[in-house]
Design an enzyme around this catalytic site. Structure first.
Site, short mmCIF file in Angstrom:
data_model
loop_
_atom_site.label_atom_id
_atom_site.label_comp_id
_atom_site.label_asym_id
_atom_site.label_seq_id
_atom_site.Cartn_x
_atom_site.Cartn_y
_atom_site.Cartn_z
N SER A 1 -2.07 0.43 -3.38
CA SER A 1 -1.42 -0.86 -3.13
C SER A 1 -2.49 -1.87 -2.75
CB SER A 1 -0.34 -0.71 -2.05
OG SER A 1 0.37 -1.92 -1.88
N HIS B 1 1.05 -0.99 -6.76
CA HIS B 1 2.03 -2.01 -6.42
C HIS B 1 1.52 -3.38 -6.90
CE1 HIS B 1 3.21 0.76 -2.84
NE2 HIS B 1 3.72 1.18 -3.98
N ASP C 1 4.36 4.64 1.11
CA ASP C 1 4.77 5.10 -0.21
C ASP C 1 3.84 6.23 -0.66
OD1 ASP C 1 6.18 5.20 -2.61
OD2 ASP C 1 4.89 3.70 -3.57
#
Length: 412
Positions: A230, A257, A353
């Site tokens: 991310s 992401h 995540d």
């Protein structure tokens, strides 16, 4: 007015706030961004500019500036032209590109990150949507603080403390679209997994009082490399792949992401950097050894087996961990196909995540590696799996690719 100084917080003790400059040709956009940043007591906007030429001049006049939010398309001097001038003046400056979600701006933003910018923020297309987008507000606050703290950590300067502002998930959806985006910024408390002492090695965390318990890597040779990342991920991915001496003999699947416009460009940049076939994944793609598949923005990437082949399947199911795409659904579907022959790698990023999916990978006999805290921009995602006792390696990003290659070759 070309630029102005904002002095509402000038009485704050030096070092207690992140010093920021906002550069955008729209006075309305500048106003919104300044207001959003100033609502966080740990951030101080010290000046603004409406083009790159003025921004360079203001940087000379304000040596305390740590972070610049830099628009791309501006008159007189655009962001890409101003960037190297800023970096030349201040090599330690943290420049975050801000651009609307167009293919050109995505390409420019990622190119800028190869020439000194540290990150990007996808900016809503209109002043009205900027004002309406709580997610844009959260993202700029999160990234400004994350990059400032990373820079401060390198210099041995005290980091800014979290303020009373508690930003939630950041997402990349346009105001009229179904939301998608970054993980929640806060890392939840995670209890370390119970692992027998003969299976573990201790690694000290720079911010955790307890040691990280490492598992022995699986003895089975992985048949797929699955990566989650991310904030700070694009740069981390490039450094990770640089550690490989040869093209992997297994498929490489990535959930980063990012908004949709950016993921296709990221895949192209990975291909250019590695020389390996790399593309944004499409519905029905067949996984091929040595090929890189990047989950498209706003779509979860999962996999199915049929006719002896493993194929990509995409869906816009509910966000997981406040994200779409998310790492956890990718890992779940891979376990059903590959079982214990998975190497999962978690790189820098906010939130957690990939934690559930990594736990399932380990439970089924696979292996998980993570980027270490010192080399991560944000040690949320890799920190979650590391402190949960799920990793076999917790390694600096410059070494992680080499370690992953050894595991893929059956070296552990």
């Amino acid at each position: 007015m070309i630029s102005h100084r904002l002095s509402s917080q000038t009485t704050a003790p030096a070092g207690d706030t992140v010093k920021v400059m906002v550069v955008d040709d729209s006075a309305i956009i500048r106003g919104f961004i300044c207001r959003y940043l100033s609502e966080d007591s740990s951030i101080e906007v010290v000046t603004t500019a409406n083009n790159g030429e003025v921004a360079v001049r203001m940087l000379k006049d304000n040596p305390q500036i740590e972070v610049v939010l830099l628009d791309i398309e501006m008159p007189v001097m655009d962001g890409l032209t101003a960037l190297p001038k800023m970096i030349e003046l201040r090599p330690d400056l943290q420049v975050i590109m801000a651009s609307t979600l167009t293919k050109r701006n995505a390409e420019v933003s990622l190119r800028a990150m190869q020439h000194g910018a540290v990150d990007y923020v996808p900016k809503p297309e209109t002043a009205r949507s900027v004002n309406a987008s709580i997610d844009f507000r959260r993202e700029i606050v999160e990234k400004v603080k994350a990059w400032a703290n990373r820079s401060r950590k390198k210099k041995g300067v005290p980091e800014v403390k979290d303020s009373s502002t508690k930003p939630a998930a950041t997402n990349f959806a346009r105001p009229t679209a179904r939301p998608t985006g970054f993980a929640a910024p806060s890392r939840p408390a995670v209890k370390p997994a119970v692992v027998s002492s003969r299976q573990t090695t201790e690694v000290k965390s720079t911010s955790s009082a307890s040691a990280i318990q490492l598992r022995k890597a699986a003895r089975t040779k992985p048949q797929i490399l699955a990566i989650g990342s991310s904030t700070g991920g694009p740069q981390a991915l490039m450094k990770f792949f640089k550690g490989f001496k040869k093209k992997p003999s297994v498929p490489i699947v990535i959930t980063q992401h990012m908004p949709a416009t950016f993921t296709a460009i990221l895949a192209t940049h990975i291909g250019e950097a590695t020389g390996w076939p790399s593309a944004e994944a499409k519905e029905g793609d067949t996984l091929m050894p040595g090929h890189v598949y990047v989950a498209p923005g706003d779509w979860h990437m999962q996999f199915v087996r049929g006719d002896g082949k493993v194929k990509v399947t995409l869906n816009q199911g509910p966000q997981e961990n406040f994200c779409r795409p998310a790492v956890d659904p990718m890992y779940r579907s891979l376990i059903e196909i590959y079982g214990d022959r998975i190497l999962g790698v978690i790189l820098t990023g906010m939130g957690h995540d990939g934690l559930k999916g990594s736990r399932d990978i380990v439970k089924n006999g696979g292996t998980v590696f993570a980027q270490d805290e010192a080399s991560s921009v944000v040690w949320g995602m890799p920190g979650a799996v590391s402190t949960a006792g799920l990793c076999s390696k917790v390694t600096p990003i410059d070494e992680l690719g080499e370690q992953a290659e050894k595991q893929l070759d059956g070296g552990y």
